[in-house]
Design a protein around this motif. Structure first.
Motif, PDB file in Angstrom:
ATOM      1  N   LEU A   1       0.830  -1.200   0.000  1.00  0.00           N
ATOM      2  CA  LEU A   1       0.000   0.000   0.000  1.00  0.00           C
ATOM      3  C   LEU A   1       0.869   1.257   0.000  1.00  0.00           C
ATOM      4  O   LEU A   1       1.963   1.260   0.566  1.00  0.00           O
ATOM      5  N   LYS A   2       0.382   2.317  -0.608  1.00  0.00           N
ATOM      6  CA  LYS A   2       1.075   3.598  -0.603  1.00  0.00           C
ATOM      7  C   LYS A   2       0.708   4.345   0.674  1.00  0.00           C
ATOM      8  O   LYS A   2      -0.454   4.649   0.909  1.00  0.00           O
ATOM      9  N   VAL A   3       1.714   4.663   1.481  1.00  0.00           N
ATOM     10  CA  VAL A   3       1.481   5.288   2.776  1.00  0.00           C
ATOM     11  C   VAL A   3       1.542   6.802   2.657  1.00  0.00           C
ATOM     12  O   VAL A   3       2.419   7.359   1.997  1.00  0.00           O
ATOM     13  N   SER A   4       0.606   7.469   3.313  1.00  0.00           N
ATOM     14  CA  SER A   4       0.642   8.923   3.445  1.00  0.00           C
ATOM     15  C   SER A   4       0.168   9.276   4.849  1.00  0.00           C
ATOM     16  O   SER A   4      -0.332   8.423   5.586  1.00  0.00           O
ATOM     17  N   TYR A   5       0.347  10.549   5.221  1.00  0.00           N
ATOM     18  CA  TYR A   5       0.073  10.947   6.602  1.00  0.00           C
ATOM     19  C   TYR A   5      -0.635  12.289   6.644  1.00  0.00           C
ATOM     20  O   TYR A   5      -0.544  13.103   5.738  1.00  0.00           O
ATOM     21  N   ARG A   6      -1.330  12.487   7.766  1.00  0.00           N
ATOM     22  CA  ARG A   6      -1.819  13.810   8.126  1.00  0.00           C
ATOM     23  C   ARG A   6      -1.396  14.067   9.569  1.00  0.00           C
ATOM     24  O   ARG A   6      -1.851  13.364  10.486  1.00  0.00           O
ATOM     25  N   VAL A   7      -0.504  15.015   9.760  1.00  0.00           N
ATOM     26  CA  VAL A   7      -0.018  15.314  11.104  1.00  0.00           C
ATOM     27  C   VAL A   7      -1.108  16.040  11.878  1.00  0.00           C
ATOM     28  O   VAL A   7      -1.622  17.075  11.436  1.00  0.00           O
ATOM     29  N   LEU A   8      -1.471  15.497  13.047  1.00  0.00           N
ATOM     30  CA  LEU A   8      -2.520  16.065  13.877  1.00  0.00           C
ATOM     31  C   LEU A   8      -1.958  16.914  15.015  1.00  0.00           C
ATOM     32  O   LEU A   8      -2.600  17.861  15.464  1.00  0.00           O
ATOM     33  N   ALA A   9      -0.773  16.558  15.489  1.00  0.00           N
ATOM     34  CA  ALA A   9      -0.101  17.324  16.548  1.00  0.00           C
ATOM     35  C   ALA A   9       1.358  16.918  16.558  1.00  0.00           C
ATOM     36  O   ALA A   9       1.691  15.752  16.305  1.00  0.00           O
ATOM     37  N   SER A  10       2.244  17.882  16.838  1.00  0.00           N
ATOM     38  CA  SER A  10       3.668  17.562  16.854  1.00  0.00           C
ATOM     39  C   SER A  10       4.413  18.658  17.607  1.00  0.00           C
ATOM     40  O   SER A  10       4.341  19.830  17.232  1.00  0.00           O
ATOM     41  N   GLY A  11       5.086  18.264  18.694  1.00  0.00           N
ATOM     42  CA  GLY A  11       5.843  19.252  19.442  1.00  0.00           C
ATOM     43  C   GLY A  11       6.209  18.776  20.829  1.00  0.00           C
ATOM     44  O   GLY A  11       5.762  17.722  21.294  1.00  0.00           O
ATOM     45  N   ALA A  12       7.042  19.551  21.495  1.00  0.00           N
ATOM     46  CA  ALA A  12       7.500  19.216  22.843  1.00  0.00           C
ATOM     47  C   ALA A  12       6.406  19.516  23.860  1.00  0.00           C
ATOM     48  O   ALA A  12       5.589  20.424  23.671  1.00  0.00           O
ATOM     49  N   GLU A  13       6.406  18.746  24.944  1.00  0.00           N
ATOM     50  CA  GLU A  13       5.470  18.956  26.042  1.00  0.00           C
ATOM     51  C   GLU A  13       6.065  18.339  27.308  1.00  0.00           C
ATOM     52  O   GLU A  13       6.984  17.516  27.237  1.00  0.00           O
ATOM     53  N   PRO A  14       5.570  18.721  28.487  1.00  0.00           N
ATOM     54  CA  PRO A  14       6.057  18.113  29.728  1.00  0.00           C
ATOM     55  C   PRO A  14       5.686  16.631  29.774  1.00  0.00           C
ATOM     56  O   PRO A  14       4.588  16.239  29.370  1.00  0.00           O
ATOM     57  N   ALA A  15       6.594  15.811  30.257  1.00  0.00           N
ATOM     58  CA  ALA A  15       6.363  14.370  30.304  1.00  0.00           C
ATOM     59  C   ALA A  15       5.272  14.029  31.310  1.00  0.00           C
ATOM     60  O   ALA A  15       5.359  14.413  32.475  1.00  0.00           O
ATOM     61  N   PRO A  16       4.220  13.308  30.881  1.00  0.00           N
ATOM     62  CA  PRO A  16       3.250  12.800  31.843  1.00  0.00           C
ATOM     63  C   PRO A  16       3.906  11.738  32.717  1.00  0.00           C
ATOM     64  O   PRO A  16       4.970  11.194  32.360  1.00  0.00           O
ATOM     65  N   PRO A  17       3.312  11.395  33.861  1.00  0.00           N
ATOM     66  CA  PRO A  17       3.963  10.469  34.803  1.00  0.00           C
ATOM     67  C   PRO A  17       4.401   9.136  34.186  1.00  0.00           C
ATOM     68  O   PRO A  17       5.511   8.670  34.432  1.00  0.00           O
ATOM     69  N   GLU A  18       3.534   8.508  33.383  1.00  0.00           N
ATOM     70  CA  GLU A  18       3.885   7.207  32.800  1.00  0.00           C
ATOM     71  C   GLU A  18       5.099   7.322  31.892  1.00  0.00           C
ATOM     72  O   GLU A  18       6.016   6.481  31.929  1.00  0.00           O
ATOM     73  N   ALA A  19       5.137   8.356  31.058  1.00  0.00           N
ATOM     74  CA  ALA A  19       6.260   8.535  30.140  1.00  0.00           C
ATOM     75  C   ALA A  19       7.533   8.867  30.903  1.00  0.00           C
ATOM     76  O   ALA A  19       8.618   8.358  30.581  1.00  0.00           O
ATOM     77  N   ALA A  20       7.434   9.720  31.928  1.00  0.00           N
ATOM     78  CA  ALA A  20       8.615  10.066  32.722  1.00  0.00           C
ATOM     79  C   ALA A  20       9.208   8.830  33.372  1.00  0.00           C
ATOM     80  O   ALA A  20      10.432   8.631  33.365  1.00  0.00           O
ATOM     81  N   ALA A  21       8.339   7.957  33.904  1.00  0.00           N
ATOM     82  CA  ALA A  21       8.823   6.732  34.543  1.00  0.00           C
ATOM     83  C   ALA A  21       9.480   5.807  33.533  1.00  0.00           C
ATOM     84  O   ALA A  21      10.541   5.228  33.795  1.00  0.00           O
ATOM     85  N   PHE A  22       8.882   5.652  32.358  1.00  0.00           N
ATOM     86  CA  PHE A  22       9.434   4.752  31.344  1.00  0.00           C
ATOM     87  C   PHE A  22      10.761   5.265  30.807  1.00  0.00           C
ATOM     88  O   PHE A  22      11.726   4.503  30.656  1.00  0.00           O
TER      89      PHE A  22
END
Length: 266
Positions: free
Chosen positions: A98-119
């Motif tokens: 299949l031919k892949v394409s994208y639509r970016v919905l959000a992209s950028g830095a943000e403060p790490a939520p607890p789960e991500a910070a722990a991982f």
């Protein structure tokens, strides 16, 4: 370049050097031919025999090949074959023709939520990079990928105009290769916003895949939630051994489930 072998590592030095060179190979640090033995001797401040032992490990693994009189080269086809199982959803869709394409919905830095910070092993609130995009195959919406990336490992990352596979981009721009991923899958009822983006009726069922991924140095690099169309999943079972030659072997009869991202062509 300063050798990056761990000072307090008690394993044989040739094992440590092999691990360092393996990471360089997987990250794309060596484009083709690796440094010569004498240069590696100077870098790591060891004997030539120690360097030869380290290189022999990588030759046996298939990551390197020797050419008489010309040097030691990266075996790109073997590298690709060995790590093909670690795929992004883009890789899975492209593999189905299949031919892949994208639509970016959000992209950028943000403060790490607890789960991500722990991982990621970061202080809570430390910056991470979120990238959310709608993934299409042959212009048909197939999935929504919501990815958090370890910004500490990916300095200056910017994906707001990304138009290719995430893993390929991370490797090319930042020298990081995903070599281990832990996935979980579950069926859920699609939230209204998700159903609309995927072109589904309200209350439709979808699959949610959650991925925790690590790079060639064993560092946690990706935490993703992928909402997918309810497609048939490809599930297989295989017996596995240790991830790396320098790690102890696992207990007898270790089994792992391997699940593909599904058949999107139906």
């Amino acid at each position: 370049m300063k050798a990056d072998v761990a000072v307090r590592d008690h394993r044989p030095i040739y094992i440590q050097i092999a691990e360092t060179l393996r990471a360089r190979i997987l990250s794309g640090y060596y484009k083709d031919k690796i440094d010569g033995e004498l240069k590696l001797v100077q870098e790591f401040k060891v004997s030539r025999r120690t360097i030869q032992q380290a290189l022999e490990i990588l030759v046996q693994e298939g990551l390197l090949g020797r050419q008489q009189g010309t040097g030691t080269f990266v075996n790109h086809s073997a590298v690709a074959k060995r790590y093909r199982a670690i795929t992004s959803i883009t890789d899975g869709i492209q593999a189905q023709g299949l031919k892949v394409s994208y639509r970016v919905l959000a992209s950028g830095a943000e403060p790490a939520p607890p789960e991500a910070a722990a991982f990621f092993g970061l202080p809570e609130g430390a910056p991470v990079y979120r990238h959310v995009r709608l993934v299409l195959g042959d212009e048909r919406p197939l999935a929504i990928a919501n990815t958090l990336l370890n910004a500490h490992l990916l300095e200056g990352i910017e994906l707001s105009h990304l138009d290719r596979g995430l893993y390929d981009t991370i490797r090319r721009r930042h020298g990081r290769t995903v070599v281990h991923a832990e996935d979980s899958y579950r069926p859920v009822i699609a939230p209204a916003a998700t159903a609309e983006l995927l072109g589904l009726a309200p209350g439709a069922a979808i699959f949610v895949a959650e991925r925790r991924a690590y790079d060639q140095e064993g560092s946690p690099i990706e935490l993703s939630v992928i909402e997918m169309l309810p497609v048939p999943l490809d599930i297989s079972i295989s017996q596995i051994g240790a991830d790396r030659i320098d790690k102890p072997q696992p207990p007898a009869d270790p089994w792992a489930y391997s699940v593909g991202f599904g058949d999107f062509k139906g």
